[in-house]
Every structure is written in structure tokens, then in C-alpha cells.
Design a protein around this motif. Structure first.
Motif, PDB file in Angstrom:
ATOM      1  N   ASN A  23       0.808  -1.216   0.000  1.00  0.00           N
ATOM      2  CA  ASN A  23       0.000   0.000   0.000  1.00  0.00           C
ATOM      3  C   ASN A  23       0.844   1.270   0.000  1.00  0.00           C
ATOM      4  OD1 ASN A  23      -2.307  -1.473  -0.145  1.00  0.00           O
ATOM      5  ND2 ASN A  23      -2.874  -1.268   2.010  1.00  0.00           N
ATOM      6  N   ARG A 123     -17.132   1.737  -0.576  1.00  0.00           N
ATOM      7  CA  ARG A 123     -15.853   2.432  -0.775  1.00  0.00           C
ATOM      8  C   ARG A 123     -15.913   3.588  -1.766  1.00  0.00           C
ATOM      9  NH1 ARG A 123     -10.964  -1.810  -0.806  1.00  0.00           N
ATOM     10  NH2 ARG A 123      -9.855  -0.112   0.181  1.00  0.00           N
ATOM     11  N   PRO A 124     -16.594   4.671  -1.398  1.00  0.00           N
ATOM     12  CA  PRO A 124     -16.659   5.829  -2.290  1.00  0.00           C
ATOM     13  C   PRO A 124     -15.334   6.590  -2.347  1.00  0.00           C
ATOM     14  CG  PRO A 124     -17.716   6.307  -0.190  1.00  0.00           C
ATOM     15  CD  PRO A 124     -17.292   4.871  -0.136  1.00  0.00           C
ATOM     16  N   VAL A 125     -15.258   7.567  -3.266  1.00  0.00           N
ATOM     17  CA  VAL A 125     -14.067   8.430  -3.334  1.00  0.00           C
ATOM     18  C   VAL A 125     -14.440   9.894  -3.109  1.00  0.00           C
ATOM     19  CG1 VAL A 125     -12.596   6.943  -4.749  1.00  0.00           C
ATOM     20  CG2 VAL A 125     -14.195   8.505  -5.869  1.00  0.00           C
ATOM     21  N   ASP A 126     -15.600  10.110  -2.473  1.00  0.00           N
ATOM     22  CA  ASP A 126     -16.070  11.491  -2.284  1.00  0.00           C
ATOM     23  C   ASP A 126     -15.072  12.368  -1.527  1.00  0.00           C
ATOM     24  OD1 ASP A 126     -16.750   9.660  -0.213  1.00  0.00           O
ATOM     25  OD2 ASP A 126     -18.022  11.164   0.718  1.00  0.00           O
ATOM     26  N   LEU A 127     -14.331  11.776  -0.597  1.00  0.00           N
ATOM     27  CA  LEU A 127     -13.383  12.596   0.180  1.00  0.00           C
ATOM     28  C   LEU A 127     -12.180  13.016  -0.664  1.00  0.00           C
ATOM     29  CD1 LEU A 127     -13.475  10.554   3.509  1.00  0.00           C
ATOM     30  CD2 LEU A 127     -14.725  12.642   2.949  1.00  0.00           C
ATOM     31  N   HIS A 128     -11.774  12.163  -1.571  1.00  0.00           N
ATOM     32  CA  HIS A 128     -10.699  12.533  -2.503  1.00  0.00           C
ATOM     33  C   HIS A 128     -11.166  13.763  -3.301  1.00  0.00           C
ATOM     34  CE1 HIS A 128      -8.782   8.279  -2.646  1.00  0.00           C
ATOM     35  NE2 HIS A 128      -9.838   8.170  -1.870  1.00  0.00           N
ATOM     36  N   LEU A 163     -14.152  12.126   7.808  1.00  0.00           N
ATOM     37  CA  LEU A 163     -13.673  10.865   8.362  1.00  0.00           C
ATOM     38  C   LEU A 163     -12.297  10.554   7.808  1.00  0.00           C
ATOM     39  CD1 LEU A 163     -14.848   7.794   6.643  1.00  0.00           C
ATOM     40  CD2 LEU A 163     -16.545   9.508   6.661  1.00  0.00           C
ATOM     41  N   SER A 165      -9.431   8.985   5.954  1.00  0.00           N
ATOM     42  CA  SER A 165      -9.256   8.149   4.769  1.00  0.00           C
ATOM     43  C   SER A 165      -7.795   8.161   4.334  1.00  0.00           C
ATOM     44  CB  SER A 165     -10.143   8.655   3.632  1.00  0.00           C
ATOM     45  OG  SER A 165      -9.669   8.153   2.388  1.00  0.00           O
ATOM     46  N   VAL A 166      -7.246   6.968   4.195  1.00  0.00           N
ATOM     47  CA  VAL A 166      -5.849   6.833   3.765  1.00  0.00           C
ATOM     48  C   VAL A 166      -5.701   7.364   2.337  1.00  0.00           C
ATOM     49  CG1 VAL A 166      -3.971   5.199   3.356  1.00  0.00           C
ATOM     50  CG2 VAL A 166      -5.555   4.819   5.244  1.00  0.00           C
ATOM     51  N   GLY A 167      -6.541   6.849   1.449  1.00  0.00           N
ATOM     52  CA  GLY A 167      -6.419   7.208   0.038  1.00  0.00           C
ATOM     53  C   GLY A 167      -6.648   8.696  -0.203  1.00  0.00           C
ATOM     54  N   THR A 308      -7.926  -2.772   9.998  1.00  0.00           N
ATOM     55  CA  THR A 308      -8.930  -3.611   9.325  1.00  0.00           C
ATOM     56  C   THR A 308      -8.255  -4.674   8.457  1.00  0.00           C
ATOM     57  OG1 THR A 308     -10.741  -3.640   7.743  1.00  0.00           O
ATOM     58  CG2 THR A 308      -9.202  -1.835   7.500  1.00  0.00           C
ATOM     59  N   ASP A 309      -7.086  -4.353   7.925  1.00  0.00           N
ATOM     60  CA  ASP A 309      -6.389  -5.310   7.057  1.00  0.00           C
ATOM     61  C   ASP A 309      -5.793  -6.499   7.813  1.00  0.00           C
ATOM     62  OD1 ASP A 309      -7.035  -3.941   4.777  1.00  0.00           O
ATOM     63  OD2 ASP A 309      -5.072  -3.043   4.462  1.00  0.00           O
ATOM     64  N   ILE A 331     -14.433  -0.193   9.793  1.00  0.00           N
ATOM     65  CA  ILE A 331     -13.934   0.545   8.621  1.00  0.00           C
ATOM     66  C   ILE A 331     -14.733   0.183   7.366  1.00  0.00           C
ATOM     67  CG2 ILE A 331     -11.897   1.113   7.212  1.00  0.00           C
ATOM     68  CD1 ILE A 331     -11.510   1.975  10.105  1.00  0.00           C
ATOM     69  N   PHE A 332     -14.908  -1.108   7.134  1.00  0.00           N
ATOM     70  CA  PHE A 332     -15.631  -1.544   5.938  1.00  0.00           C
ATOM     71  C   PHE A 332     -16.843  -2.381   6.336  1.00  0.00           C
ATOM     72  CE2 PHE A 332     -11.225  -1.031   4.305  1.00  0.00           C
ATOM     73  CZ  PHE A 332     -11.491   0.066   3.475  1.00  0.00           C
ATOM     74  N   ARG A 335     -16.886  -7.019   5.551  1.00  0.00           N
ATOM     75  CA  ARG A 335     -15.554  -7.591   5.567  1.00  0.00           C
ATOM     76  C   ARG A 335     -15.450  -8.854   6.414  1.00  0.00           C
ATOM     77  NH1 ARG A 335      -9.706  -4.462   5.479  1.00  0.00           N
ATOM     78  NH2 ARG A 335      -9.066  -5.690   3.699  1.00  0.00           N
TER      79      ARG A 335
HETATM   80  C1  UD1 Z   1      -6.527   1.916   2.320  1.00  0.00           C
HETATM   81  C2  UD1 Z   1      -5.778   0.656   2.049  1.00  0.00           C
HETATM   82  C3  UD1 Z   1      -6.593  -0.526   2.476  1.00  0.00           C
HETATM   83  C4  UD1 Z   1      -7.051  -0.380   3.917  1.00  0.00           C
HETATM   84  C5  UD1 Z   1      -7.748   0.956   4.130  1.00  0.00           C
HETATM   85  C6  UD1 Z   1      -8.119   1.232   5.581  1.00  0.00           C
HETATM   86  C7  UD1 Z   1      -4.468   1.192   0.054  1.00  0.00           C
HETATM   87  C8  UD1 Z   1      -4.260   0.914  -1.389  1.00  0.00           C
HETATM   88  N1  UD1 Z   1      -5.505   0.566   0.622  1.00  0.00           N
HETATM   89  O1  UD1 Z   1      -7.685   1.876   1.493  1.00  0.00           O
HETATM   90  O2  UD1 Z   1      -5.814  -1.698   2.338  1.00  0.00           O
HETATM   91  O3  UD1 Z   1      -7.976  -1.418   4.203  1.00  0.00           O
HETATM   92  O4  UD1 Z   1      -6.867   2.001   3.688  1.00  0.00           O
HETATM   93  O5  UD1 Z   1      -6.983   1.205   6.387  1.00  0.00           O
HETATM   94  O6  UD1 Z   1      -3.705   1.900   0.702  1.00  0.00           O
HETATM   95  N2  UD1 Z   1     -14.246   6.563   2.526  1.00  0.00           N
HETATM   96  C9  UD1 Z   1     -15.261   7.415   2.135  1.00  0.00           C
HETATM   97  N3  UD1 Z   1     -15.008   8.320   1.146  1.00  0.00           N
HETATM   98  C10 UD1 Z   1     -13.791   8.414   0.550  1.00  0.00           C
HETATM   99  C11 UD1 Z   1     -12.756   7.543   0.951  1.00  0.00           C
HETATM  100  C12 UD1 Z   1     -13.028   6.619   1.945  1.00  0.00           C
HETATM  101  O7  UD1 Z   1     -16.361   7.367   2.638  1.00  0.00           O
HETATM  102  O8  UD1 Z   1     -13.621   9.254  -0.338  1.00  0.00           O
HETATM  103  C13 UD1 Z   1     -14.494   5.577   3.591  1.00  0.00           C
HETATM  104  C14 UD1 Z   1     -14.366   4.144   3.105  1.00  0.00           C
HETATM  105  O9  UD1 Z   1     -15.565   3.655   2.541  1.00  0.00           O
HETATM  106  C15 UD1 Z   1     -14.003   3.428   4.393  1.00  0.00           C
HETATM  107  C16 UD1 Z   1     -13.154   4.454   5.143  1.00  0.00           C
HETATM  108  O10 UD1 Z   1     -13.487   5.722   4.567  1.00  0.00           O
HETATM  109  O11 UD1 Z   1     -15.148   3.158   5.155  1.00  0.00           O
HETATM  110  C17 UD1 Z   1     -11.647   4.234   5.045  1.00  0.00           C
HETATM  111  O12 UD1 Z   1     -11.269   4.184   3.697  1.00  0.00           O
HETATM  112  P1  UD1 Z   1      -9.815   4.595   3.193  1.00  0.00           P
HETATM  113  O13 UD1 Z   1      -8.909   4.820   4.355  1.00  0.00           O
HETATM  114  O14 UD1 Z   1      -9.944   5.623   2.143  1.00  0.00           O
HETATM  115  O15 UD1 Z   1      -9.371   3.278   2.512  1.00  0.00           O
HETATM  116  P2  UD1 Z   1      -8.548   3.158   1.196  1.00  0.00           P
HETATM  117  O16 UD1 Z   1      -7.627   4.321   1.046  1.00  0.00           O
HETATM  118  O17 UD1 Z   1      -9.499   2.789   0.100  1.00  0.00           O
END
Ligand code: UD1
Length: 422
Positions: A23, A123-128, A163, A165-167, A308-309, A331-332, A335
Motif C-alpha cells: 500500500n 468504498r466511495p471516493v467522495d473525500l478525494h 472521516l 481516509s488513507v487514500g 482492518t487489514d 472501517i468496511f 468484511r
Molecule cells: C486503504 C488501504 C486498504 C485499507 C484501508 C483502511 C491502500 C491501497 N488501501 O484503502 O488496504 O484497508 O486504507 O486502512 O492503501 N471513505 C469514504 N469516502 C472516501 C474515501 C473513503 O467514505 O472518499 C471511507 C471508506 O468507505 C471506508 C473508510 O473511509 O469506510 C476508510 O477508507 P480509506 O482509508 O480511504 O481506505 P482506502 O484508502 O481505500
């Protein structure tokens, strides 16, 4: 399709090398887009997800050389010839969305397919998108793609994530390094992969402080340059293999691991009765002879909480605990797909919403089982190490996304495990 066959019941011993973090590497590779000069990543893991990101970067015009058997990745983005991340690649790997911020910062444009749902939840990307909009990007969602533009460049902003979010933290951090002015990310993710990405970007000339805390401050710079960066150790692989001697018995030293990467997880492993020692080169884990694991209450949380992983893998251990454990997945939403497969091996698990109750049994029995996602599949392998008889795990392509040479690493510490090519 390949299968993995395990004959359980053998105690493990020896040393096992922990690879670079998947990751972390998946976020570091798109960072190369931010400069015309080459970015060299060392300690890269040899995984199919890394090859997918390589293909994506190549489709954008980057040159990617995998050296030393893929251990070293030299990425050159002298010219970006396309700003489109196609659905065909993004649907295979969600981390593809991490090219969005860098493309926008470098070229002022990006077209990235929406990733859609995946097996473990919506797993949305709205926060990005929210973060990039705050930096001044104009976004338009149509025909399944994010169309992003920043005709006048990006500008620094204060962004508070509702919230963690890693990504999203990674994507917005990469976009902000080339923005005009200062960006503040509040409620940022604190994962070691974020710290690693910030260290790499700083080596490339970015000015980022506070990575690893809730607030990250990024002072925009006019340009970045090339760098060489070593990918941090994979804390999820580390935690997974720490569970191998815990579930099968014996003592194993994990080379390249550190307690700080897996502190919350290690605390739980010790609470379950396992012995964890820090060694000169990493961590050693052993299970006291004859002892069953003690039951636990585990709640998954963003770092520094329990990851969570590692939830599926910990569940494999707790199926054998001396009492009832509770695992709460926060988190998810979906799962626990490994639970019905573990039940095929004799585990007793009840699931209600995001809570799994696991009543420990004295022994698991080998069975044919099916991998459903990356971490679920390795939990079945861990269970197989402890089970009586033979466990056959099918659909192991999930496993190959995230675990490098799993059968070689586990047979190196005494497991009876082999891959049947098919
Ligand atoms: C990353 C990891 C993944 C790990 C997860 C949580 C990578 C490639 N993947 O995933 O292995 O399980 O962190 O530690 O690094 N969310 C939103 N909107 C967004 C983004 C996220 O609602 O725009 C929510 C997700 O649905 C989830 C939570 O936020 O419930 C955490 O997600 P996020 O930390 O973003 O996970 P990833 O970056 O996808």
C-alpha cells in the motif's frame, strides 16, 4: 487457476523476511508523475498490484523499469502523454485512483474512471474529490469518469476530512505539494504509508510537515526533482506472519519488522498469550507450549488502532481460542466473507452487522475453501496451518495481489504448503 494446498499441524520455526509495503508502494509510484526527473523506489514488493500500477503509469506515458527482479522500480515521467486512467485498469485495482491528484497537479487535467464498489463494501471516493475541489479543481462526473481540471493551477486550502481516509489523504497531499500557497489537512490519516509518502515527497523537494499526526501542513513548491526512496516494511504482511507461529505453534523471527508498525495488533497478540520479543533485526513471535490463545475483543480503527487489514487473520487465530471473542469491523461494512469459509473448517462464528462473535473450538479440520478477497484469503492459509489434514485454497489470485511468494516464505519456516498451478 492456481490453488494452494496446506497440510496443517506442524509447528513453525526460523526467519522470514518482510517485504516492502504494497500500500505504500502503490501511493509512491504515482508520486513519480509530479516530476520530469526519475523517481527510484527500492524495496518494492513483487506483486500483481504493483504490475497493475506499472501498466497504468505506462499508459500515461511514464517509463517504468523493474530492476533486480522487481525489487527496484525506476520511474520516469519526463513526458505525460495521456491523462486518462481507463476503467479497464481502475476496476482491477482501486489504488489506481491515486493518479488523480498527481496528474492534476502536473498537467492541470485528469480523467480517471470511478472505481465503483468492491467486495468489501461501497468504498466511495467522495473525500478525494472534496479535497481536490477545495484546492480549486473543477470536477465533473460523467460516463463513469471523474473529469478534473485546474486551468489556473491548484491553490492551498484548509481541508478538514469528516472521516479518516488513507487514500484521500494521499491523493490530496500529492496534489497540494505543487499548489500555490499552504495547505492544511485536518483529520488526516496517520498510517505509516502516509509518513512514507511524505518522506519520499520531501526527498523530491516538497515541504510537508506533520505526516503521522492528525494535521499535515504542505507548503506548495514550484517544482519537484528526482529522488531515491526505500519503501517502508509491509506492516500487514508483518502482522500476518506474526500470526503464523501464534496459530501453528513454534517461534519465528520476522526480519525487517518493527513493533511501532503494528503496536495495537501486537498488544492484542500478547493479550491472547503470545510472546513477542524485539530482536536486533526485527520481531520474534512464539506461542507458549500447549497453551490455547485467550479470547479477545478487537475493534478495527484507523491507525494507530487495530488495522482492518489484519482483522480476517486475527479471526483465524481466535477460532481456536479458549472462549468467546468479539471482532467489531468499523472501517468496511462487508468484511467478514472469510467467516463462512472458516466455518467450513469447523470454526464457530456468528455475525450480526459489523460484529462477529467467535466461539473458540479445540481444533480446525482441513477443507476445500475459497478466497474472496486479499486479506480473507490469507486468513484461510493461516487457519490451514493449524488445521488437521489438508486445506485447499482456491482463487488464490486474490492472494497474489498482496503477498509475495507466500508459499516460499511459509515453507521456509517449516510449513507444508505448495502451489498447484492450474
Ligand atoms: C486503504 C488501504 C486498504 C485499507 C484501508 C483502511 C491502500 C491501497 N488501501 O484503502 O488496504 O484497508 O486504507 O486502512 O492503501 N471513505 C469514504 N469516502 C472516501 C474515501 C473513503 O467514505 O472518499 C471511507 C471508506 O468507505 C471506508 C473508510 O473511509 O469506510 C476508510 O477508507 P480509506 O482509508 O480511504 O481506505 P482506502 O484508502 O481505500
Amino acid at each position: 487457476m492456481d490453488k494452494i494446498v496446506i497440510r496443517g499441524g506442524r509447528p513453525l520455526s526460523g526467519r522470514l523476511h518482510v517485504s516492502g509495503a504494497k500500500n505504500a508502494c502503490l501511493a509512491l509510484m504515482p508520486a513519480a508523475i509530479l516530476t520530469e526527473e526519475p523517481l527510484t523506489l527500492t524495496n518494492a514488493p513483487g506483486l500483481s498490484d504493483i504490475r497493475t500500477m506499472t501498466a497504468l503509469l505506462e499508459s500515461l506515458g511514464c517509463e517504468v523499469a523493474a530492476l533486480q527482479g522487481g525489487r527496484v522500480l525506476a520511474i520516469g515521467a519526463e513526458r505525460i502523454t495521456s491523462v486518462r486512467a481507463d476503467y479497464e485498469i481502475v476496476r482491477r485495482m482501486r489504488a489506481s485512483v491515486l493518479v488523480l491528484g498527481p496528474l492534476l497537479a502536473r498537467t492541470g487535467r485528469a480523467e480517471v474512471s470511478l472505481p465503483g464498489g468492491c467486495a468489501i463494501g461501497a468504498r466511495p471516493v467522495d473525500l478525494h474529490l472534496m479535497g481536490l475541489e477545495r484546492l480549486g479543481a473543477e470536477l465533473d462526473l460523467r460516463e463513469g469518469y471523474i473529469h478534473a481540471r485546474a486551468p489556473r493551477g491548484l491553490r492551498g486550502a484548509v481541508i478538514e476530512f469528516p472521516l479518516v481516509s488513507v487514500g484521500a489523504t494521499e491523493n490530496v497531499m500529492m496534489a497540494a505539494v505543487l499548489a500555490r500557497g499552504t495547505t492544511v489537512l485536518r483529520n488526516a490519516a496517520r498510517e505509516p504509508e502516509i509518513v512514507d509518502l511524505a518522506a519520499c515527497l520531501n526527498a523530491m523537494g516538497a515541504r510537508i510537515s506533520g505526516a503521522g499526526s492528525r494535521e499535515i501542513v504542505i507548503e506548495g513548491v514550484a517544482g519537484l526533482h528526482g529522488a531515491t526512496h526505500r519503501v517502508v516494511a509491509d506492516r500487514i504482511e508483518l502482522g500476518t506472519y506474526m500470526l503464523a507461529p501464534a496459530i501453528a505453534g513454534g517461534r519465528v523471527e520476522l526480519i525487517g519488522g518493527g513493533r511501532a508498525l503494528v503496536a495495537a495488533f501486537t498488544d492484542k497478540l500478547e493479550e491472547a498469550g503470545m510472546c513477542v520479543e524485539e530482536t536486533a533485526e526485527g520481531l520474534a513471535v512464539s506461542r507458549p507450549d500447549g497453551a490455547r490463545p485467550r479470547p479477545l475483543h478487537v475493534v478495527t480503527e484507523p491507525f494507530p488502532g487495530f488495522p482492518t487489514d489484519l482483522q480476517a487473520q486475527m479471526m483465524a487465530l481466535l477460532t481456536l481460542a479458549d472462549g468467546q471473542s468479539v471482532l467489531e469491523e468499523r472501517i468496511f461494512e462487508n468484511r467478514f466473507m472469510h467467516a463462512p469459509e472458516l466455518a467450513r473448517m469447523g470454526a464457530r462464528i456468528d455475525i450480526h452487522g459489523g460484529v462477529a462473535r467467535v466461539t473458540g473450538v479445540e481444533a480446525l479440520r482441513g477443507a476445500p475453501v475459497m478466497a474472496t478477497d486479499l486479506r480473507a484469503s490469507v486468513s484461510l492459509i493461516l487457519a490451514g496451518l493449524a488445521a488437521e489434514g489438508e486445506t485447499v485454497v482456491s482463487r488464490v489470485y486474490h492472494l497474489d495481489r498482496g503477498y509475495e511468494r507466500v508459499e516460499e516464505k511459509l515453507s521456509g519456516i517449516g510449513a507444508a504448503i505448495e502451489r498447484i498451478r492450474g
